[in-house]
Each structure stands twice: as structure tokens, then as C-alpha cells.
Design a protein around this motif. Sequence first.
Motif, PDB file in Angstrom:
ATOM      1  N   ILE A  69       0.835  -1.201   0.000  1.00  0.00           N
ATOM      2  CA  ILE A  69       0.000   0.000   0.000  1.00  0.00           C
ATOM      3  C   ILE A  69       0.872   1.255   0.000  1.00  0.00           C
ATOM      4  O   ILE A  69       0.536   2.266  -0.640  1.00  0.00           O
ATOM      5  CB  ILE A  69      -0.997   0.005   1.183  1.00  0.00           C
ATOM      6  CG1 ILE A  69      -2.133   0.997   0.905  1.00  0.00           C
ATOM      7  CG2 ILE A  69      -0.322   0.315   2.493  1.00  0.00           C
ATOM      8  CD1 ILE A  69      -3.030   0.612  -0.244  1.00  0.00           C
ATOM      9  N   ALA A  70       2.028   1.190   0.664  1.00  0.00           N
ATOM     10  CA  ALA A  70       2.951   2.331   0.651  1.00  0.00           C
ATOM     11  C   ALA A  70       3.524   2.550  -0.746  1.00  0.00           C
ATOM     12  O   ALA A  70       3.674   3.697  -1.192  1.00  0.00           O
ATOM     13  CB  ALA A  70       4.076   2.101   1.661  1.00  0.00           C
ATOM     14  N   LEU A  71       3.823   1.452  -1.448  1.00  0.00           N
ATOM     15  CA  LEU A  71       4.322   1.569  -2.825  1.00  0.00           C
ATOM     16  C   LEU A  71       3.258   2.181  -3.731  1.00  0.00           C
ATOM     17  O   LEU A  71       3.556   3.070  -4.552  1.00  0.00           O
ATOM     18  CB  LEU A  71       4.731   0.188  -3.346  1.00  0.00           C
ATOM     19  CG  LEU A  71       5.001   0.072  -4.858  1.00  0.00           C
ATOM     20  CD1 LEU A  71       6.127   1.001  -5.281  1.00  0.00           C
ATOM     21  CD2 LEU A  71       5.313  -1.373  -5.239  1.00  0.00           C
ATOM     22  N   ILE A  72       2.016   1.713  -3.615  1.00  0.00           N
ATOM     23  CA  ILE A  72       0.931   2.259  -4.436  1.00  0.00           C
ATOM     24  C   ILE A  72       0.778   3.754  -4.182  1.00  0.00           C
ATOM     25  O   ILE A  72       0.681   4.563  -5.121  1.00  0.00           O
ATOM     26  CB  ILE A  72      -0.382   1.514  -4.150  1.00  0.00           C
ATOM     27  CG1 ILE A  72      -0.281   0.062  -4.639  1.00  0.00           C
ATOM     28  CG2 ILE A  72      -1.560   2.219  -4.823  1.00  0.00           C
ATOM     29  CD1 ILE A  72      -1.443  -0.821  -4.200  1.00  0.00           C
ATOM     30  N   ASN A  73       0.764   4.150  -2.924  1.00  0.00           N
ATOM     31  CA  ASN A  73       0.616   5.571  -2.587  1.00  0.00           C
ATOM     32  C   ASN A  73       1.788   6.398  -3.103  1.00  0.00           C
ATOM     33  O   ASN A  73       1.607   7.523  -3.588  1.00  0.00           O
ATOM     34  CB  ASN A  73       0.474   5.738  -1.078  1.00  0.00           C
ATOM     35  CG  ASN A  73      -0.866   5.225  -0.558  1.00  0.00           C
ATOM     36  OD1 ASN A  73      -1.844   5.190  -1.293  1.00  0.00           O
ATOM     37  ND2 ASN A  73      -0.900   4.807   0.694  1.00  0.00           N
TER      38      ASN A  73
END
Length: 428
Positions: free
Chosen positions: A269-273
Motif C-alpha cells: 500500500i505504501a508503494l501504491i501511494n
Amino acid sequence: MKMFKKQMLLLCALLLAMTLVGCSTNNNTEKVEVTPTYSLVQNVYGWGSSYSKVIVPVNYANGKDYVNPADYTVSVERFDTAGNALDKGNRVITAAYRSNAEGKSDDKGSYVCLDLAVTATMPLAQPYYTDPNSYGKTLKAWADCKYTVTNKTTGDTWNELNTVYHPDEAKFASAVFEGDKTIPYAYYEVTDTTEKHPLVVWLHGAGSGGTDIGFVTGGMLVTNFVSDEVQDIFGGAHILLPQSETIWMDDGTGNYAVDGNSGYTSSIIALINKYIEEHDNVDASRVYLGGCSNGGYLTLELARKYPDTFAAIFPICEAMYDVWVSEDDINALKDIPTWFVHCVNDPVVNIQATADATYARLLAAGAKDLHFTRYESINDPDYGNAYGGHFSWIYSLKNLCTTDYDGSPVTVNGNAVTLYEWLASNTK
């Protein structure tokens, strides 16, 4: 004086002949050093990657015929990373033609390209194998493939690898994200900045984990996401392909998850954000998430924990067992447009314990935009061979899913749609 004129005429004739010879050579062949080397072309298919061409340099100037496929033999030996033999045999040659160094047809090139037969049931053609010593005995490893090309008519032999070309994967760039976990990832950027574009995130299955992103871009037909046909459906879409070092169902300790919680969730989720933040032309209201098997599991894991992030999800042969899905999870998931895809004869992931059970609960909870394409068997639409029932990503990645649970077509505004057309219609 007459002798001088004759000498000048002879000199001019000699210069003219040399010029004509030089022009003839430049017009008919590339300058290339003829060596015993060969190059390979790796293409991506529904089942993954195979070597589809072998290219060798030749000397057309000697007048010999190099484009008769019956003159050639292509033998292969494959070894694992420890040097142990995997298999060996001869490849089937389907065509021979003059080409450039990359195997593209060129009647003035200095190479010959041999097209090789490929199918899903031909491990000899594949660049990798499943490593029995890897995590869960599931991860791919690159095979050491030693080719020998011989021409029985000319007596030439080529047995030293020069390079491998990856034309299908060329549109992807790659990078590494450092979060709680180190995440290699491939991505495709839309260059148009005049408007916002959606982001499609795809999570691979168990076999494509590791630290080499080539197992993701070449492990199955994710290259279709960057085809003109699919990009047109989305009006241009960013594509993000993260990679797990182990598998997505690793709970963070190296063990399989026993309650559905993945050790990769926060990092993904951090990568997507981060990707959204770094690309001004990403439409954050149109983020679509999908994946197969282990990736289908993480699709549901991310969606239930971050339901406000995704405009729609498409879990394929997903491995999130319904006993891991709480009532709170159902309430979080029911408002996310969802399209399941699974085969009833899946021998790896039990459809009744996963997609069937969760679909029924979502339906009972009032999920409005909920669909489920179920297959009785999986057959390659291009090559005709049958796959095991776990391979339902064959249809989803080719954008062939069109039907709902009862076999009726999925529609948007009264029009029948494919999986990707349905995705593209959804906005948060």
C-alpha cells in the motif's frame, strides 16, 4: 602520351569497379563479424515465457544458401543453478529467413533467424524452471540453457550465447521500493499529462516471487496490459507490477499466513501511494487492483484493509480462505466493485472454500456491483492445449472474461462488457 591515357583509363575503370563492388556489398548485407555466437528471442505467452527464435550471423557473400530450415539442427541442454541437468533435446524449427541481429526479417541483413515451435507443454523452450529448493518449492529460477545450432550443408556451428532479446517486455521499466519490505517492481508510465489516467496494479502468483523482476514481466501474460488494445480500453493506464521476495501469503516471519494477514500488506500500500504521489497524471479515484492465486489473496487482503483506495478489484483464482474473512471485512468489501474469476476444477485453490463462499456472503450483504466468471476447464485460446484448472489467469489476462455467475453477460449501462471494460467504467 597514349600510354599515359591508357594508364588513366585503366585506373578509372579499376576505381569504378571497386566503387560498384563496395556499393553492392553495402546494399546487400550488414557488416558483421561472423562468429560462432547465437542470440535468442524470449517472448511472453499465456503460460509464461519461451525462447521463440535463435539468430546466427552468416556470410552470405560466399554464395551458400543459409535460409533452408531443413539444413539446421537446434539442440538444447538445460541445467539448474547448481549445474545439474534438467533436460535436453532438439527444438522444432518452423521457418528460416534472412534477418537483422534482433531476428527481424531483413533481406539485406547479415543473419539468419530460425523460428522455433513453442507450446505450454514444452519446458525445453522455457528460460526458467521451478526451483525445488526455493520458498515453498514454488519460485522460478533461471535455467542455464546451452544451445547448439548446426547447418549440415554449410558445416557451420554456433554454440556461444551472445544476448537474449525481450521485445514483449520492453515497455516496462523497473525499480525497487524500500518500505517495511524491499519490493522490486516493474511499471509502465503514461506519458500524456493533459489529463488524468487510471492505475492498474497486478499482483503475481506464487511462482513469480524473488528478486528478479523478469519473473514478473515474463512469468505470465502481464504484457497484455501494455498492448494497444488494452491501453485503448482505459484511455491509457499506468501499470504497476510489484514482486514479493517470497510469496504474498508469507505472514512476515517466513511462514504461510494462518489467519489471512500478510507481511507485505503495508509495503504494497505504501508503494501504491508513493507511485500515485510521484505521478501527477494518475487519477487516484481510478485505482484498480487484481492478482492471481497468491496475488488474488493479497488483492482481498489489501481491499479489506484499505477499502477507500480502490475503485474496483479483480481477484483471480484467489487464495483468501473465507474463514479468514470477518463480517467487518465483508462490510468493507461489499461496497467495492468486485469481479471474481475461478475454475470449478482448480486443484490448487479450493473454490468452495474461497471465492464461492466469499461471493455468497458479499451477495447476501447487499454488494451491488459484484460479478463472478466461473470456468469448468481452462484451454489456451491461441494454442489449444489444456491447462490445469488453476490457470484461470489465462482468460483474465487476455481480457476474455465476459460472463457472470449464471452465465449471463456482464453489462454496463445495458452494454455487454469484458473484464477490463468493466474495470475502466468504475470510479470511486
